[in-house]
Design an enzyme around this catalytic site. Structure first.
Site, PDB file in Angstrom:
ATOM      1  CG  ASP A 166       2.416  10.988   7.320  1.00 18.40           C
ATOM      2  OD1 ASP A 166       1.858  10.331   6.423  1.00 18.40           O
ATOM      3  OD2 ASP A 166       3.535  10.686   7.770  1.00 18.40           O
ATOM      4  CD  GLU A 199      -4.688  10.142   0.199  1.00 22.29           C
ATOM      5  OE1 GLU A 199      -5.790   9.595   0.313  1.00 22.29           O
ATOM      6  OE2 GLU A 199      -3.921   9.955  -0.767  1.00 22.29           O
ATOM      7  CD1 TRP A 200       1.538   8.015   3.067  1.00 23.17           C
ATOM      8  CD2 TRP A 200      -0.023   6.676   3.937  1.00 23.17           C
ATOM      9  NE1 TRP A 200       1.642   8.098   4.437  1.00 23.17           N
ATOM     10  CE2 TRP A 200       0.691   7.279   4.998  1.00 23.17           C
ATOM     11  CE3 TRP A 200      -1.048   5.788   4.234  1.00 23.17           C
ATOM     12  CZ2 TRP A 200       0.404   7.035   6.331  1.00 23.17           C
ATOM     13  CZ3 TRP A 200      -1.332   5.534   5.565  1.00 23.17           C
ATOM     14  CH2 TRP A 200      -0.622   6.159   6.598  1.00 23.17           C
ATOM     15  N   GLY A 201      -1.277   8.283  -1.612  1.00 24.27           N
ATOM     16  CA  GLY A 201      -2.013   7.871  -2.802  1.00 24.27           C
ATOM     17  C   GLY A 201      -3.215   7.005  -2.505  1.00 24.27           C
ATOM     18  CD  GLU A 202      -4.148   4.719   2.754  1.00 29.77           C
ATOM     19  OE1 GLU A 202      -5.095   5.315   3.316  1.00 29.77           O
ATOM     20  OE2 GLU A 202      -3.522   3.795   3.291  1.00 29.77           O
ATOM     21  CG  ASP A 221       6.494   5.953   3.967  1.00 29.72           C
ATOM     22  OD1 ASP A 221       6.532   5.773   5.183  1.00 29.72           O
ATOM     23  OD2 ASP A 221       5.817   6.854   3.449  1.00 29.72           O
TER      24      ASP A 221
END
Length: 668
Positions: A166, A199-202, A221
């Site tokens: 994460d 990595e949430w696409g950041e 999420d």
């Protein structure tokens, strides 16, 4: 977005020491090498507990063993699911004297290796979770930043096969360095461990992570709602060119079976994830799964689309009016075609065999992967798709096409206030419903007869002819019906099923009509939070009246506050969101102060829109956490319905707490 998933800094007491350790580890790392671990040649399939349990007490050793047992007994293992993965909260908060992770004594009293051995004994694989930071997202256990090699070695000794890594509490360390350090640490163990980057696409991992991870999250999420699922589809579907064997775009875990969507929506969820070659990680509690849930999760024909060895992510070739057509080339030359209806009313969606990339041919075979039927077509690929539904087809240029009955699709036309609107009927009030059978086959459909069924207590009467002797290629046959719900019909959604029989086959389509008792709004100016809405959808948690959105249960918000200004009245939403009111063609204007609530200080970025029936009549433009409230007003004269819509601003819905402060409607 969940608070535990959006933390980006550790507790102040840990920051200085952690940062120094991180610098030492990452600057001394060897040069990056390409990821060649031989894993995830097709998207990974398995289970992760987070969406169902979070850090609840029932997340423990017995539960995980039970999931492994269910994989075998329920047919999930045979359907292709392999990985049983633990998410956050599996370890104690402190490392031991040697700096190693300590399994949580309450949840896992026999340790992680014993649990991994049990999972392996079932012929399955075992996975763990941590964060590329100093603490995990729930802050219940350490992250691995600065401990990459030590932790990877420990996990390998336990028999770990999968790591979900994460992005919380990362101390601002460069994402490429953090994730590359763990990639190299996993490789150094000599054990094949699938590396799932969360990595949430950041930092746009699709542009750099092909040689770092086996998959990477492309979005924030997911939540168990249609609006959240749809928002993620829109973000992930544009990234098809970056996916392939060993490296996949990951639009997050499956919510199928968690209860926040209908079975129609869950079938869309599963279909679209499969067409997009996404990892299929079950996120529901399988111990409580219904037969309908298991039927979705074990549909092998749909799974075969996801697991096709060619490894191409399907992409949209059309998205007009919420009528989406996704196409995924398959290794044997077939095409998987998803006809997805984003809207709230049934829509006929169509394309052609040549448009999806098949060669010209006299006829084609079409396999419906949910109905499990095979038909022939002259080239048209079409279906009337229920609201939020997906028809998933496998199409081939098969010389044996004439062995199958012609493809006939059945549509149900319901009255709506504007294109794509919710089909509403009122108790005791008759409506005209039209069923239409259309033959896409090269051969004629013979002895065609149409029928329509409704729930018990409803009356259905044919108002026109129900049969025709023959229906040629691309010809349609329609029947009108008068449908009346009972006077005491309860508010809710009800199925109407059209079924057409013809020589050697049949076809049917089920759509939903919503029974509502619409109330004309009062004269004068009224706060919208004092009126009942027709419907409301939200990215996280429910829409709140007179408070902000708290992302979880109803009533968990705070006073509506935008850039320091506090409002007593209003609506608290979270992108993507739609709130719809009945205006009865008697209202003239809607006005509100709009902005991102002060409870979010970074990342939030949204747009606010007001729609009168099918027309957008006001748009705030992009607003962020730094902006003061903007006054938004619109003329809604003559509209039957008014919609308040919040979008995520095009960058995902992290921290998108959107307030309609002092929202009012004026009616005559």
């Amino acid at each position: 977005m969940r608070t535990v998933r959006s933390l980006t800094s550790a507790l102040a007491a840990l920051a200085v020491s952690a940062a120094s350790a991180v610098t030492l580890t990452l600057t001394s790392a060897p040069p990056a090498a390409a990821l060649e671990n031989g894993l995830a040649r097709t998207p990974q399939m398995g289970f992760n507990n987070w969406n169902a349990t979070h850090c609840g007490a029932d997340f423990n050793e017995d539960m995980v063993k039970g999931i492994a047992d269910l994989f075998v007994s329920s047919g999930l293992k045979d359907a292709g699911y392999q990985y049983v993965n633990l998410d956050d909260c599996w370890a104690e908060k402190d490392r031991d004297a040697n700096g190693d992770y300590v399994p949580n004594h309450t949840r896992f009293p026999n340790g992680i290796k014993t649990l991994a051995d049990y999972v392996h004994s079932k012929g399955l694989k075992f996975g763990l979770y941590t964060s590329a930071g100093t603490l995990t997202c729930a802050q219940t256990m350490p992250g691995s930043l600065g401990h990459e090699q030590q932790d990877a070695k420990l996990w390998a000794s336990w028999g770990v096969d999968y790591l979900k890594y994460d992005n919380c509490n990362n101390q601002g360390v460069d994402a490429v360095k953090r994730y590359t350090a763990m990639r190299d640490a996993l490789a150094a163990t000599g054990r094949p461990i699938l590396f799932s980057m969360c990595e949430w696409g950041e930092n746009k991992p699709w542009t750099w992570a092909k040689d770092v991870g086996n998959s990477w999250r492309t979005t924030g999420d997911i939540s168990d709602s249609y609006s959240s699922m749809l928002s993620i589809v829109h973000q992930n579907m544009a990234l098809a060119s970056y996916a392939g064997p060993g490296h996949w775009n990951d639009p997050d875990m499956l919510e199928v079976g968690n209860g926040g969507m209908t079975d129609i929506e869950y079938r869309s969820h599963f279909s679209l994830w499969s067409v997009m070659a996404a990892p299929l990680l079950i996120g529901s509690d399988l111990r409580k799964a219904s037969a309908a849930t298991m039927k979705i999760l074990t549909n092998r024909e749909v799974i075969a689309v996801d697991q096709d060895p060619l490894g191409v992510q399907g992409a949209p070739i059309g998205t007009d009016g919420g009528r989406d057509v996704f196409v995924k080339p398959l290794k044997n030359g077939d095409r998987a075609v998803a006809l997805f209806n984003e809207s709230d009313a049934p829509q006929r969606i169509g394309t052609s065999a040549t448009a999806v990339g098949l060669p010209a041919a006299p006829g084609y075979t079409v396999r419906d992967l949910w109905a499990h039927t095979t038909r022939e077509t002259a080239g048209t690929l079409a279906a009337t798709v229920p609201a939020h539904g997906t028809v998933l087809l496998r199409v081939s240029a098969d010389r044996r096409w004439a062995l199958h009955p012609p493809a006939v699709d059945v549509g149900v036309g319901l009255p709506v206030a504007y294109p794509g609107a919710l089909p509403i009927v009122q108790p005791g009030t008759p409506v005209t419903v039209t069923t239409t059978a259309t033959n896409a086959g090269r051969l004629p459909a013979l002895a065609v007869r149409s029928g329509l069924t409704a729930p018990d207590g409803w009356t259905v009467r044919a108002a026109s002819r129900r049969s025709t002797p023959a229906l040629g290629t691309d010809r349609s046959f329609s029947t009108s019906w008068t449908v009346t719900p009972p006077q005491d019909a309860a508010v809710g959604a009800y199925d109407l099923t059209a079924r057409t029989t013809y020589a050697g086959a049949s076809a049917e389509s089920t759509v939903q009509a919503t029974v509502l008792k619409l109330t004309t709004p009062p004269s004068g100016t009224t706060y919208l939070s004092d009126l009942p809405w027709v419907r409301a959808s939200n990215g996280w948690g429910p829409v709140e009246k007179d408070t902000s959105n708290g992302e979880k249960a109803a009533g968990d918000g705070h006073p509506i506050t935008i850039n320091g200004a506090v409002y007593k009245k209003g609506l608290g939403a979270h992108a993507p969101s739609t709130i719809e009111y009945y205006a009865a063609k008697q209202c003239t204007s809607v006005a509100a102060d709009v902005g991102v609530d002060d409870e979010k200080t970074t990342n939030g970025s949204v747009t606010f829109e007001i729609w009168a029936d099918g027309t957008k009549v006001a748009d705030s433009g992009l607003l962020t956490t730094a902006d003061p409230a903007a006054h938004l007003s619109a003329d809604v004269g003559g509209a039957s319905f008014v919609r308040l819509i919040v979008t995520d601003g095009g960058n995902g819905n992290d921290s998108d707490h959107a307030d309609w402060a002092d929202a009012r409607i004026t009616c005559t």
